[in-house]
Design a protein around this motif. Structure first.
Motif, PDB file in Angstrom:
ATOM      1  N   ALA A  62      41.832  40.197  38.605  1.00 20.87           N
ATOM      2  CA  ALA A  62      41.834  38.743  38.502  1.00 20.87           C
ATOM      3  C   ALA A  62      43.238  38.201  38.745  1.00 20.87           C
ATOM      4  O   ALA A  62      44.234  38.800  38.334  1.00 20.87           O
ATOM      5  CB  ALA A  62      41.337  38.316  37.130  1.00 20.87           C
ATOM      6  N   LEU A  83      36.231  32.860  38.422  1.00 19.41           N
ATOM      7  CA  LEU A  83      35.830  33.420  37.133  1.00 19.41           C
ATOM      8  C   LEU A  83      35.740  32.335  36.063  1.00 19.41           C
ATOM      9  O   LEU A  83      34.856  32.370  35.215  1.00 19.41           O
ATOM     10  CB  LEU A  83      36.819  34.505  36.700  1.00 19.41           C
ATOM     11  N   ASP A  84      36.693  31.430  36.079  1.00 15.28           N
ATOM     12  CA  ASP A  84      36.693  30.287  35.170  1.00 15.28           C
ATOM     13  C   ASP A  84      37.547  29.224  35.840  1.00 15.28           C
ATOM     14  O   ASP A  84      37.739  29.271  37.057  1.00 15.28           O
ATOM     15  CB  ASP A  84      37.200  30.678  33.769  1.00 15.28           C
ATOM     16  N   ARG A 128      41.115  31.344  37.026  1.00 16.08           N
ATOM     17  CA  ARG A 128      41.244  32.698  37.571  1.00 16.08           C
ATOM     18  C   ARG A 128      40.229  32.937  38.690  1.00 16.08           C
ATOM     19  O   ARG A 128      39.112  32.421  38.653  1.00 16.08           O
ATOM     20  CB  ARG A 128      41.020  33.750  36.481  1.00 16.08           C
ATOM     21  N   VAL A 129      40.654  33.747  39.666  1.00 19.81           N
ATOM     22  CA  VAL A 129      39.759  34.164  40.752  1.00 19.81           C
ATOM     23  C   VAL A 129      39.941  35.661  40.974  1.00 19.81           C
ATOM     24  O   VAL A 129      40.923  36.262  40.546  1.00 19.81           O
ATOM     25  CB  VAL A 129      40.069  33.425  42.072  1.00 19.81           C
ATOM     26  N   ARG A 130      38.973  36.252  41.666  1.00 16.35           N
ATOM     27  CA  ARG A 130      39.097  37.643  42.075  1.00 16.35           C
ATOM     28  C   ARG A 130      38.211  37.862  43.296  1.00 16.35           C
ATOM     29  O   ARG A 130      37.379  37.036  43.658  1.00 16.35           O
ATOM     30  CB  ARG A 130      38.711  38.614  40.959  1.00 16.35           C
ATOM     31  N   GLU A 148      32.640  41.530  43.826  1.00 14.64           N
ATOM     32  CA  GLU A 148      32.250  42.939  43.758  1.00 14.64           C
ATOM     33  C   GLU A 148      31.538  43.332  45.047  1.00 14.64           C
ATOM     34  O   GLU A 148      30.826  42.537  45.651  1.00 14.64           O
ATOM     35  CB  GLU A 148      31.337  43.177  42.551  1.00 14.64           C
TER      36      GLU A 148
END
Length: 224
Positions: free
Chosen positions: A41, A74-75, A78-80, A83
């Motif tokens: 993240a 993610l919220d 945050r990012v990622r 998958e």
């Protein structure tokens, strides 16, 4: 992961380019070049600090990258990288093959001496990166070779579609390069250049398909 330590792609700001355009272009290139590690993240504030800008242009750039399926939010901070499953990776690889073989075939119409010489220069740079075991240079020169091959026509519509696939595969390219000699024994770029010089469309399509298969196909076993 501490976002300020993220090694973002070096993309100088262009004349007339807005701050928001530059932030988006730099982050997009960073994802495409595998500089966002899978599973890690990254904070919006950290990216803003790394770029030396406020959070606003970063948020807008990330919103666009999420829409392109390059990242997931993610919220609110945050990012990622999304998958990756074996099935999704296989679909992306198949899409790459279909689009890139067609784009390569269409480049034959503009493959004059200067066009081929430019590709030859990029391939020599790629060979030098491999010889130096320079992962960053290997990724960048490979992207440059393929972009130059597919983007030669002014009315090209396939390259933006191809880049959208590169965005989704890019974060996994470093995994693909971990054992390059084993999985990529033949210089497929050299094969593509030979096919361009002879005007052999079938050979060009085979070279590009083999380049994709040899370059990233082995990752399917790791993702399965």
């Amino acid at each position: 992961m501490d976002a300020p330590t993220l090694d973002l792609a070096l993309e100088p700001r262009l004349d007339g380019e807005t701050l928001q355009q530059w932030v988006f272009r730099r982050l997009r290139r960073s994802v495409m070049a595998g500089r966002f590690p899978p599973g890690k993240a990254v904070t919006i504030r950290g990216l803003a600090d790394a770029l030396g800008v406020s959070s606003m242009p970063v948020r807008e750039a990330l919103r666009r990258l999420v829409a392109e399926r390059a990242l997931v939010l993610l919220d609110n901070r945050r990012v990622r990288v999304p998958e990756m499953t074996a099935r999704r990776f296989e679909e992306l690889m198949t899409t790459r093959t279909l689009l890139e073989c067609e784009a390569a075939a269409r480049s034959l119409g503009v493959a004059d001496g200067a066009f081929i010489e430019r590709l030859d220069e990029l391939n020599r740079a790629s060979d030098a990166a491999v010889a130096a075991n320079d992962t960053e240079a290997m990724i960048e020169t490979n992207l440059a070779f393929h972009a130059a091959l597919y983007g030669g026509r002014a009315d090209n519509v396939l390259l933006p579609l191809i880049e959208s696939v590169w965005l989704q595969i890019g974060p996994f390219m470093r995994m693909a390069l971990a054992d390059l000699e084993t999985h990529y024994p033949v210089d497929r770029h050299a094969e593509a250049l030979a096919a361009l010089r002879s005007g052999d469309e079938a050979a060009l399509r085979r070279a590009i398909e083999a380049d994709i298969r040899d370059g990233i196909g082995h990752l399917l076993a790791q993702l399965g």
